[in-house]
Design a protein around this motif. Structure first.
Motif, PDB file in Angstrom:
ATOM      1  N   THR A   1     -27.209  -9.535  12.471  1.00  0.00           N
ATOM      2  CA  THR A   1     -28.831  -8.848  11.354  1.00  0.00           C
ATOM      3  C   THR A   1     -29.298  -9.234  12.395  1.00  0.00           C
ATOM      4  O   THR A   1     -30.183  -7.985  11.637  1.00  0.00           O
ATOM      5  CB  THR A   1     -28.199 -11.167  10.915  1.00  0.00           C
ATOM      6  OG1 THR A   1     -27.219 -11.629  10.878  1.00  0.00           O
ATOM      7  CG2 THR A   1     -30.402 -10.746  10.554  1.00  0.00           C
ATOM      8  N   ARG A   2     -29.525  -9.030  14.157  1.00  0.00           N
ATOM      9  CA  ARG A   2     -30.855  -8.300  14.344  1.00  0.00           C
ATOM     10  C   ARG A   2     -30.387  -7.089  14.077  1.00  0.00           C
ATOM     11  O   ARG A   2     -31.478  -5.593  14.342  1.00  0.00           O
ATOM     12  CB  ARG A   2     -30.761  -9.203  15.444  1.00  0.00           C
ATOM     13  CG  ARG A   2     -31.193 -10.219  15.370  1.00  0.00           C
ATOM     14  CD  ARG A   2     -31.493 -10.749  16.832  1.00  0.00           C
ATOM     15  NE  ARG A   2     -30.210 -10.487  17.909  1.00  0.00           N
ATOM     16  CZ  ARG A   2     -29.969 -11.683  18.520  1.00  0.00           C
ATOM     17  NH1 ARG A   2     -30.052 -13.103  17.564  1.00  0.00           N
ATOM     18  NH2 ARG A   2     -28.659 -12.036  18.677  1.00  0.00           N
ATOM     19  N   GLN A   3     -29.285  -7.002  14.489  1.00  0.00           N
ATOM     20  CA  GLN A   3     -28.802  -4.713  14.276  1.00  0.00           C
ATOM     21  C   GLN A   3     -29.109  -4.579  13.452  1.00  0.00           C
ATOM     22  O   GLN A   3     -30.087  -3.389  13.309  1.00  0.00           O
ATOM     23  CB  GLN A   3     -27.098  -4.886  15.084  1.00  0.00           C
ATOM     24  CG  GLN A   3     -26.526  -5.663  16.224  1.00  0.00           C
ATOM     25  CD  GLN A   3     -26.949  -4.727  17.046  1.00  0.00           C
ATOM     26  OE1 GLN A   3     -28.761  -4.828  18.314  1.00  0.00           O
ATOM     27  NE2 GLN A   3     -26.409  -3.677  18.130  1.00  0.00           N
ATOM     28  N   ALA A   4     -28.874  -4.720  12.455  1.00  0.00           N
ATOM     29  CA  ALA A   4     -28.634  -4.449  10.676  1.00  0.00           C
ATOM     30  C   ALA A   4     -30.481  -4.305  10.389  1.00  0.00           C
ATOM     31  O   ALA A   4     -31.264  -3.831  10.275  1.00  0.00           O
ATOM     32  CB  ALA A   4     -28.719  -5.094   9.725  1.00  0.00           C
ATOM     33  N   ALA A   5     -31.946  -5.603  10.950  1.00  0.00           N
ATOM     34  CA  ALA A   5     -32.550  -5.222  10.923  1.00  0.00           C
ATOM     35  C   ALA A   5     -33.617  -4.566  11.980  1.00  0.00           C
ATOM     36  O   ALA A   5     -34.530  -3.831  11.615  1.00  0.00           O
ATOM     37  CB  ALA A   5     -33.698  -6.664  11.637  1.00  0.00           C
ATOM     38  N   ARG A   6     -33.045  -3.862  12.828  1.00  0.00           N
ATOM     39  CA  ARG A   6     -33.514  -3.322  14.117  1.00  0.00           C
ATOM     40  C   ARG A   6     -33.759  -1.938  13.096  1.00  0.00           C
ATOM     41  O   ARG A   6     -34.426  -1.103  13.382  1.00  0.00           O
ATOM     42  CB  ARG A   6     -32.564  -3.070  14.982  1.00  0.00           C
ATOM     43  CG  ARG A   6     -33.176  -2.238  16.069  1.00  0.00           C
ATOM     44  CD  ARG A   6     -32.097  -1.814  17.511  1.00  0.00           C
ATOM     45  NE  ARG A   6     -30.399  -1.907  16.837  1.00  0.00           N
ATOM     46  CZ  ARG A   6     -30.177  -0.962  17.173  1.00  0.00           C
ATOM     47  NH1 ARG A   6     -30.859  -0.202  17.477  1.00  0.00           N
ATOM     48  NH2 ARG A   6     -28.820  -1.007  16.710  1.00  0.00           N
ATOM     49  N   LEU A   7     -31.877  -1.600  12.871  1.00  0.00           N
ATOM     50  CA  LEU A   7     -32.699  -0.021  11.955  1.00  0.00           C
ATOM     51  C   LEU A   7     -32.788   0.352  10.692  1.00  0.00           C
ATOM     52  O   LEU A   7     -33.348   1.507   9.850  1.00  0.00           O
ATOM     53  CB  LEU A   7     -30.884   0.254  12.063  1.00  0.00           C
ATOM     54  CG  LEU A   7     -29.778   0.277  13.026  1.00  0.00           C
ATOM     55  CD1 LEU A   7     -28.541   0.668  12.503  1.00  0.00           C
ATOM     56  CD2 LEU A   7     -30.132   1.688  13.383  1.00  0.00           C
ATOM     57  N   ASN A   8     -33.348  -1.406  10.124  1.00  0.00           N
ATOM     58  CA  ASN A   8     -33.943  -1.190   9.190  1.00  0.00           C
ATOM     59  C   ASN A   8     -35.362  -0.935   8.833  1.00  0.00           C
ATOM     60  O   ASN A   8     -35.959  -0.927   7.850  1.00  0.00           O
ATOM     61  CB  ASN A   8     -33.524  -2.442   7.914  1.00  0.00           C
ATOM     62  CG  ASN A   8     -32.489  -2.477   6.886  1.00  0.00           C
ATOM     63  OD1 ASN A   8     -31.997  -1.082   6.462  1.00  0.00           O
ATOM     64  ND2 ASN A   8     -31.997  -3.057   6.775  1.00  0.00           N
ATOM     65  N   ASN A   9     -36.008  -1.147   9.950  1.00  0.00           N
ATOM     66  CA  ASN A   9     -37.760  -1.422  10.490  1.00  0.00           C
ATOM     67  C   ASN A   9     -37.476   0.564  10.698  1.00  0.00           C
ATOM     68  O   ASN A   9     -37.180   1.146  11.471  1.00  0.00           O
ATOM     69  CB  ASN A   9     -37.894  -1.883  11.862  1.00  0.00           C
ATOM     70  CG  ASN A   9     -37.120  -2.818  11.660  1.00  0.00           C
ATOM     71  OD1 ASN A   9     -37.617  -3.798  10.153  1.00  0.00           O
ATOM     72  ND2 ASN A   9     -37.221  -4.276  12.582  1.00  0.00           N
TER      73      ASN A   9
END
Length: 376
Positions: free
Chosen positions: A368-376
């Motif tokens: 989930t953190r990996q997805a959020a990192r790329l969506n920022n």
């Protein structure tokens, strides 16, 4: 109270009772009762011969239970033949006990539970806590397992591969409750290596040591840390050195098996002082060896990651395209390779998809953190 000593003596004491004619289920109950008695008595009155004391106590517990049963007459010969207290026999049936607990008629979960109880000397409560299930549930599982193997002859040949698979399952459970199952699996595998001369036993021991050496760096504040980002200064170098030594001795026998091949891959990761210096080309070669032995989809998935590191993300994605996308961790691997290839939008979507499929909380949070990192 030396709990480690008690656990190490458990299989030998159980073996003695079975050799004397006790059925496995009754013998195992008697040994557990004797262990409880030892915990109560030994701190104030330690025995000169701990094994002999346990054998005598367990045999008496068994006879007490035998006398209380309706089938007393049928078992009177066991009562009459009660041996005099004295030094315990030196024969070691530990290997046969492993085979019995990993009997093919048992489910993997039952075999693991019975191994931890009968060979490992853990209590039902400890095993239940480790597997996060109610004690009553685990008691029923162990009881059914003992009943299943109660009629199996103790001298029947066993399958080392099945025993190793059970120990590997124990190791992969890791840690929960008050029992460290990874450390327990290593202890039991060392014990097995002492009684059976088999290169795959050494291979499994080496694999466990090499993986366990990285344990301290796998999480930070409860968050999962990928291998490439781990603080290698926290790796246990002595354990790594032992694992490599055990592996080299096994490989020298030229009887390659899947655990040796997995250990060789782990050793190459351990050998790299920094992630960037990992010998991915050689790791791919070892995955090819492993595929020749197992042809496992999971091995093919891990090989795709290695190919992506050795030959570039496009090559990794090409290897991944040959696999079923319903395979566990397929989305996570695809996300990683797409990110390496610069396709951040696809990578973010796949990380989020992988997080939804994850069964482990720490892995789900990491993805989930990996997805959020790329969506920022």
């Amino acid at each position: 109270m030396d709990e480690a000593l008690l656990r190490s003596l458990t299989p030998a004491v159980l073996s003695v009772l079975v050799r004397r004619g006790a059925d496995f289920a009754a013998a195992e109950d008697a040994v557990q009762d004797a262990l409880v008695e030892a915990v109560r008595v030994w701190p104030d009155d330690p025995p000169r011969d701990p094994k002999g004391w346990l054998v005598t106590a367990a045999w008496r517990k068994f006879l007490d239970a035998t006398r209380a049963e309706k089938a007393r007459r049928r078992r009177e010969d066991l009562v009459d033949a009660e041996p005099e207290p004295g030094p315990a026999p030196t024969s070691d049936d530990t290997l046969q006990l492993y085979f019995l607990c990993a009997h093919p008629s048992l489910t993997p979960s039952s075999a693991v539970a019975l191994t931890l109880r009968a060979v490992g000397g853990l209590t039902t409560r400890q095993i239940a806590q480790a597997y996060l299930v109610p004690e009553a549930t685990m008691a029923q599982r162990i009881s059914r397992a003992k009943k299943t193997v109660s009629d199996v002859r103790f001298d029947q040949p066993g399958d080392v591969a099945t025993v190793l698979r059970v120990l590997y399952l124990v190791f992969n459970e890791g840690y929960s409750g008050d029992v460290d199952l990874a450390a327990e699996a290593i202890r039991l595998t060392r014990q097995l290596a002492a009684v059976v001369d088999h290169p795959e036993v050494a291979g499994l021991l080496a694999l466990m040591l090499l993986h366990h050496a990285r344990r301290a760096s796998r999480t930070v504040g409860g968050s999962l840390v990928p291998l490439a980002e781990q603080d290698r200064g926290r790796w246990d170098t002595r354990m790594i050195a032992e694992g490599v030594e055990v592996l080299q001795a096994a490989l020298a026998r030229d009887r390659l098996g899947e655990f040796q091949a997995q250990a060789a891959i782990a050793a190459l990761h351990a050998d790299a002082p920094v992630a960037e210096e990992t010998d991915w080309v050689q790791i791919v070669e070892w995955y090819d060896e492993l595929l020749a032995l197992t042809d496992s989809p999971v091995v093919r998935l891990n090989r795709a990651v290695a190919v992506g590191e050795a030959d570039g993300p496009r090559a990794g994605l090409k290897a991944l395209a040959e696999l079923d996308d319903s395979l566990p961790r397929h989305s996570a691997v695809s996300a990683y390779l797409h990110e390496r290839d610069g396709d951040l939008r696809t990578a973010a979507r796949l990380y989020a998809e992988a997080a939804e499929k994850a069964t482990n909380l720490a892995e789900r949070e990491h993805l989930t953190r990996q997805a959020a990192r790329l969506n920022n």
